[in-house]
Design an enzyme around this catalytic site. Structure first.
Site, PDB file in Angstrom:
ATOM      1  N   SER A  44      82.403  36.784  56.233  1.00  0.00           N
ATOM      2  CA  SER A  44      81.287  37.468  56.790  1.00  0.00           C
ATOM      3  C   SER A  44      80.537  36.356  57.130  1.00  0.00           C
ATOM      4  O   SER A  44      80.521  35.160  56.684  1.00  0.00           O
ATOM      5  CB  SER A  44      80.858  38.415  55.888  1.00  0.00           C
ATOM      6  OG  SER A  44      80.346  37.787  54.630  1.00  0.00           O
ATOM      7  N   LEU A 106      80.943  35.340  51.342  1.00  0.00           N
ATOM      8  CA  LEU A 106      79.751  35.711  51.593  1.00  0.00           C
ATOM      9  C   LEU A 106      78.865  34.613  51.658  1.00  0.00           C
ATOM     10  O   LEU A 106      78.972  33.505  50.764  1.00  0.00           O
ATOM     11  CB  LEU A 106      79.059  36.751  50.599  1.00  0.00           C
ATOM     12  CG  LEU A 106      77.694  37.136  50.662  1.00  0.00           C
ATOM     13  CD1 LEU A 106      77.392  37.816  51.953  1.00  0.00           C
ATOM     14  CD2 LEU A 106      77.178  37.750  49.431  1.00  0.00           C
ATOM     15  N   VAL A 137      81.890  32.257  48.022  1.00  0.00           N
ATOM     16  CA  VAL A 137      80.692  31.724  48.417  1.00  0.00           C
ATOM     17  C   VAL A 137      80.730  30.760  49.664  1.00  0.00           C
ATOM     18  O   VAL A 137      81.401  29.535  49.386  1.00  0.00           O
ATOM     19  CB  VAL A 137      79.831  31.392  47.346  1.00  0.00           C
ATOM     20  CG1 VAL A 137      78.119  31.003  47.938  1.00  0.00           C
ATOM     21  CG2 VAL A 137      79.693  32.441  46.253  1.00  0.00           C
ATOM     22  N   LYS A 138      80.103  30.981  50.826  1.00  0.00           N
ATOM     23  CA  LYS A 138      80.352  29.981  51.882  1.00  0.00           C
ATOM     24  C   LYS A 138      79.111  29.175  51.827  1.00  0.00           C
ATOM     25  O   LYS A 138      77.887  29.478  51.904  1.00  0.00           O
ATOM     26  CB  LYS A 138      80.098  30.838  53.141  1.00  0.00           C
ATOM     27  CG  LYS A 138      81.496  31.607  53.385  1.00  0.00           C
ATOM     28  CD  LYS A 138      81.421  32.348  54.658  1.00  0.00           C
ATOM     29  CE  LYS A 138      81.720  31.689  55.944  1.00  0.00           C
ATOM     30  NZ  LYS A 138      81.694  32.602  57.140  1.00  0.00           N
ATOM     31  N   VAL A 139      79.466  27.703  51.787  1.00  0.00           N
ATOM     32  CA  VAL A 139      78.494  26.734  52.098  1.00  0.00           C
ATOM     33  C   VAL A 139      78.993  25.819  53.103  1.00  0.00           C
ATOM     34  O   VAL A 139      79.955  25.522  53.421  1.00  0.00           O
ATOM     35  CB  VAL A 139      78.773  25.874  50.539  1.00  0.00           C
ATOM     36  CG1 VAL A 139      77.807  24.664  50.812  1.00  0.00           C
ATOM     37  CG2 VAL A 139      78.303  26.938  49.632  1.00  0.00           C
TER      38      VAL A 139
END
Length: 943
Positions: A44, A106, A137-139
């Site tokens: 997403s 996310l 977790v998107k970084v």
């Protein structure tokens, strides 16, 4: 076999879907893709959520149930619920793969892409909030994101590294992941439970490089065109293939084998941005050409449909690696720097995600406003010719992230001076809400003791906010009537004393610094009177202080045995203090429910928050409109019109706007209390703000405003369902004023010219204490009723304009100086009451109608702490007529050698002295005889 399913079954490549939406999960569509197409994950991003939330009604019920929360909290609540639901659908895939697949991603807010510590904090918070093992977790792969990747991996948090374009950066990302695993292993952590993907963006590289190639082709000779054409559509795939070769080297050898022995999973390469942007290329190009084991392809729905229909599955990722090297070498020879392209794409990618996040939060803000309905005061801007420049300013603020920077207390939003230390008002509502119980206890204490009156002794920000509360809400049954004293005129001091029953009166002495002259002399007077009436031992129980910690007022209150001391916040200037103890103590004493009052204010705080883009942020919208109107449209006279039920709000806004913006020769000049006229009496320098009570609307005001709008004047309408919505407006106008100050390019939190007046007043009062009287003055003209004073430069200008021996010729010459774009200000240092206001109001309207200029009527000394700053430091467009008078009966100040009459005279002279020093067009009319006769004569002369 279904080509999508075959990608994993035959080639070991996982297919993830680049999409998520509530109905898509709830109706079983996601589950169907898992079963029928072998889907193994979901990603997403803000753009995906914006489409889902902003372009459907699927989330409306959830938003209604969430109620009045911050916009960011509303979004996160929706997003987290969707991510959890998708993760639960994919949990069987996660379990069956031993934790190597079945993930849902996310994204950390793109606003934090350049801040390591904030990225870490948000990633940890989201990980805890979603509470699913199969979350990633998107970084972003920014320089600031790299240390966050390592730290999060070391904490056992799954990370999807996004916005990867360059092979060298990918290698840094992979090493950050490996280093994080090594740290986790050293602590004895479960490395086998950590997974990561490195999202390598594909089609965006071709889109950028192809554009650069087209530019070269346009300039190339015939022989050079073909090799350049041959590179188009090839670079992104070549870059990805070589990145995969690095992947194979990085996740091999002794260092990795040591981790693999402990169960660690390699960080897979994930191909992102795989939808084809160039219609000349195959719609499945970036799927078919990047198929290889231990990789992921995250595919948008349309591309997934296309590949299911006609995709071909083959082991393409390691085909023609030599050709991939040749493509990149040939690209380098053209002069196109792929690393530079990658750096640009990272910056552009962050900005694209920021843009999408802005749209997303804007969509949520819009839906929140719909849900709140009339509980949120409505604002409508009719800006006419100013609409486009105001919209351009809003877009500039959005692109630069200035709303977020304002809330982060970044002084560079303004002038980079000391603005950051004066922004405590941004957080004050939540801070005071935590103290609502203490205010309620205080209110009950005052009610139980039977006080009939509560008198605020203060000036400026300490008095104008409480005055709005007193006049708007009125007396509450069982609670004392709230009154305000903010004048040193002896008659006003006497009037307050005469109106109250001293033994049953509470005095609220309000002064931030504790050194302001007026609150101190008020305290001296009424403390002495109270001691005389109830005794020295009981007098202190009739007083509370509101002041900053460590002030002189705090020390005096402790010494005099005050009932209580309430503390202000040093980081809040007086004019921004109404939602702090300076407004809430009087509110509580008068029976206003402080918790409900703050809840109303908080509704607007959230509407104006850092997470609401400028175009949907009511305070920022208004501030930009005011600032642009002044700078681009020459409309710097902000005319305040209000329904009778909230009429006194204008005086509070007047102080906030004038004292904040009027400096350095710039500023907005607020016009309060000027009754509406026909459109033709107004010049082209007006901006109208109409505060309208829906349930107490005045038909004549409505018609007047409509006529002004029809005539082309910009109008801001703010509609309140009832008086109870007024607390929202305090915060809206604070934000608006701060934003307008930024547009003007000034510091909206200092007041240099107010300080200059105070210094002159102190000098004069010191002289009066020393010599027994103020220094003598020589009038430029006088008769039995009037004595006129001005400085030599103004005197000469007035003589040139026709001033002669009689005072009236000087007054006529003074008003003759009023020109287009000016304003006329009548500054009266007399008792403020209806009888004295009436002739001044008549005079101002006559001047407005004859000259088509803005007009002000102000009573001193209260305006010194309000519009006085703009009059002295703002634009040199004011023509001033100061009005003073000899008190009919003076009043001594206990413990001092000067009287109230001396104080107000010194304040008037100090004010006039600074006006003169600033080169303002100022004339003082001193009424020597009967005050009513003098004001009536002045009215006739001006009329």
């Amino acid at each position: 076999m279904n080509p999508l399913k075959a990608l994993h079954a035959e080639q070991g490549q996982a297919v993830w879907l680049d999409f998520v939406a509530r109905g898509f999960v709830a109706k079983g569509d996601l589950k169907r893709l898992v079963v029928e197409d072998g889907l193994r994950g979901v990603t997403s991003n803000p753009a995906i959520f914006e489409k889902a939330i902003g372009h459907s009604d699927e989330y409306d019920d959830a938003l209604r149930q969430a109620g009045d929360a911050r916009v960011i909290d509303l979004y996160e609540g929706l997003a987290i619920a969707d991510i959890q639901a998708a993760a639960d659908v994919l949990r069987p895939v996660y379990d069956a793969s031993g934790g190597q697949d079945g993930f849902v991603s996310l994204e950390v807010s793109p606003y934090l892409a350049m801040n390591t510590e904030e990225t870490l904090a948000e990633a940890r918070r989201l990980w805890a909030a979603v509470s699913r093992d199969n979350l990633m977790v998107k970084v972003p792969a920014t320089p600031e994101g790299l240390p966050a990747i390592r730290a999060l991996t070391a904490e056992g948090i799954n990370v999807n590294i996004t916005l990867l374009f360059a092979q060298d950066v990918y290698e840094e990302v992979a090493n950050a992941y490996i280093g994080g695993l090594e740290e986790l292993a050293a602590k004895g952590g479960p490395v086998e439970r950590v997974a990561s993907v490195a999202s390598f963006f594909v089609s965006r590289i071709d889109a950028n490089v192809d554009a650069a190639l087209d530019a070269l082709i346009a300039k190339a000779g015939a022989a050079e065109k073909a090799p350049l054409e041959a590179l188009k559509g090839k670079v992104a795939i070549a870059n990805a293939k070589l990145a995969y070769q690095r992947y194979k080297r990085l996740f091999a050898g002794p260092r990795w084998e040591a981790l693999a022995a402990k169960g660690a999973h390699p960080q897979r390469l994930l191909w992102a941005s795989t939808g084809t942007k160039n219609k000349a290329y195959s719609d499945v190009l970036y799927v078919e050409e990047l198929i290889g084991p231990d990789t992921v392809n995250t595919i948008p729905p349309s591309t997934m449909d296309a590949f299911r229909d006609h995709g071909r599955v083959r082991a393409s990722l390691e085909e023609d690696v030599g050709e991939a090297e040749r493509v990149l070498a040939q690209l380098a020879r053209t002069g196109i720097d792929l690393d530079a392209v990658a750096r640009d794409l990272v910056r552009e990618g962050v900005q694209l995600f920021v843009d999408a996040a802005d749209k997303l939060l804007g969509a949520v803000a819009g839906k929140r406003a719909q849900v709140l309905g009339e509980r949120l005061n409505r604002q409508d801007l009719a800006l006419g010719a100013l609409k486009e420049p105001a919209e351009a300013a809003a877009e500039a603020w959005r692109a630069k992230g200035l709303v977020r920077r304002l809330w982060q207390k970044d002084a560079a939003v303004w002038t980079g001076a000391d603005e950051a230390r004066w922004l405590g008002w941004l957080d004050i509502v939540d801070q005071q809400f935590a103290k609502a119980g203490d205010y309620a206890t205080f209110a009950e204490e005052i009610r139980a003791e039977g006080f009939t009156d509560a008198v605020v002794l203060g000036m400026g920000g300490s008095s104008l906010g409480p005055e709005v509360l007193a006049e708007t809400y009125g007396p509450r049954s069982g609670f004392p009537r709230l009154r305000i004293l903010d004048s040193t005129d002896p008659a006003e001091v006497r009037a307050v004393e005469a109106a109250v029953d001293l033994p049953r009166t509470l005095f609220i002495v309000a002064s931030k610094s504790g050194s302001t002259l007026e609150p101190n002399v008020f305290r001296d007077y009424f403390l002495a009177r109270m001691r005389a009436v109830v005794g020295a031992d009981k007098a202190g129980r009739h007083f509370v202080a509101v002041t900053d910690p460590g002030s002189a007022m705090e020390k005096a209150a402790l010494g005099d045995g005050f009932r209580r001391i309430f503390y202000g916040v040093p980081e809040i200037g007086g004019r921004y203090s109404v939602l702090s103890a300076f407004g809430l103590v009087p509110a509580a004493a008068s029976g206003i429910d402080v918790a409900a009052f703050l809840e109303e204010a908080r509704r607007m705080v959230r509407s104006c928050g850092s997470d609401v883009p400028p175009a949907l942020n009511p305070g920022v919208q208004l501030g930009l409109a005011l600032g642009v109107a002044a700078t681009a449209g020459g409309r710097d006279k902000v005319t305040l019109v209000a329904s009778p039920g909230v009429a006194t709000f204008g005086a509070w806004v007047e102080q906030l706007v004038a004292e904040s913006t009027g400096k350095e020769g710039k500023g907005l000049i607020p016009i309060d209390g000027e009754p509406l006229g026909a459109p033709e009496v107004y010049g082209a320098d007006r901006f109208f703000v109409y505060l309208r009570l829906e349930n107490e609307a005045d038909a004549a005001q409505d018609a007047g405003i409509e006529a002004l709008e029809a005539a082309g004047h910009p109008v801001a309408r703010i509609t309140l369902a009832s008086r109870e919505g007024l607390p929202q407006e305090f915060f809206r106008f604070e934000i608006a004023t701060a934003v307008a100050g930024a547009v003007l390019g000034i510091n909206p939190f200092d007041q240099p010219d107010v300080e200059a007046s105070k210094i002159k007043t102190r000098e004069l009062t010191a002289a009066a204490e020393r010599d027994g009287a103020l220094p003598a003055e020589t009038p430029v003209a006088e008769d039995d009723l009037f004595a006129l004073y001005t400085d030599p430069a103004n005197a000469e200008a007035l003589r040139q304009a026709g001033a002669g021996g009689d005072p009236e010729s000087w007054i006529r010459a003074q008003i003759g100086r009023i020109g287009t774009g000016d304003y006329a200000a009548l500054l009266a240092y007399v008792e403020r009451n209806a009888d004295h206001l009436a002739p001044l109001q008549a005079a101002r309207l006559a001047l407005r109608d004859a000259k088509r200029v803005a007009t002000c009527v102000e009573f001193g000394p209260r305006f010194l702490h309000s519009t006085g700053q703009a009059y002295k430091g703002g634009p040199d467009s004011g023509v001033f007529l100061q009005i003073t008078a000899q008190p009919a009966q003076d009043l001594p100040i206990p413990g001092r050698t000067i009287s109230f009459g001396t104080v107000i005279a010194a304040q008037a002279r100090g004010d006039f002295g600074v006006l003169s020093e600033r080169g303002r067009r100022a004339l003082r009319v001193h009424i020597k005889g009967d005050l009513s006769s003098g004001l009536d004569r002045l009215r006739r002369t001006l009329t």
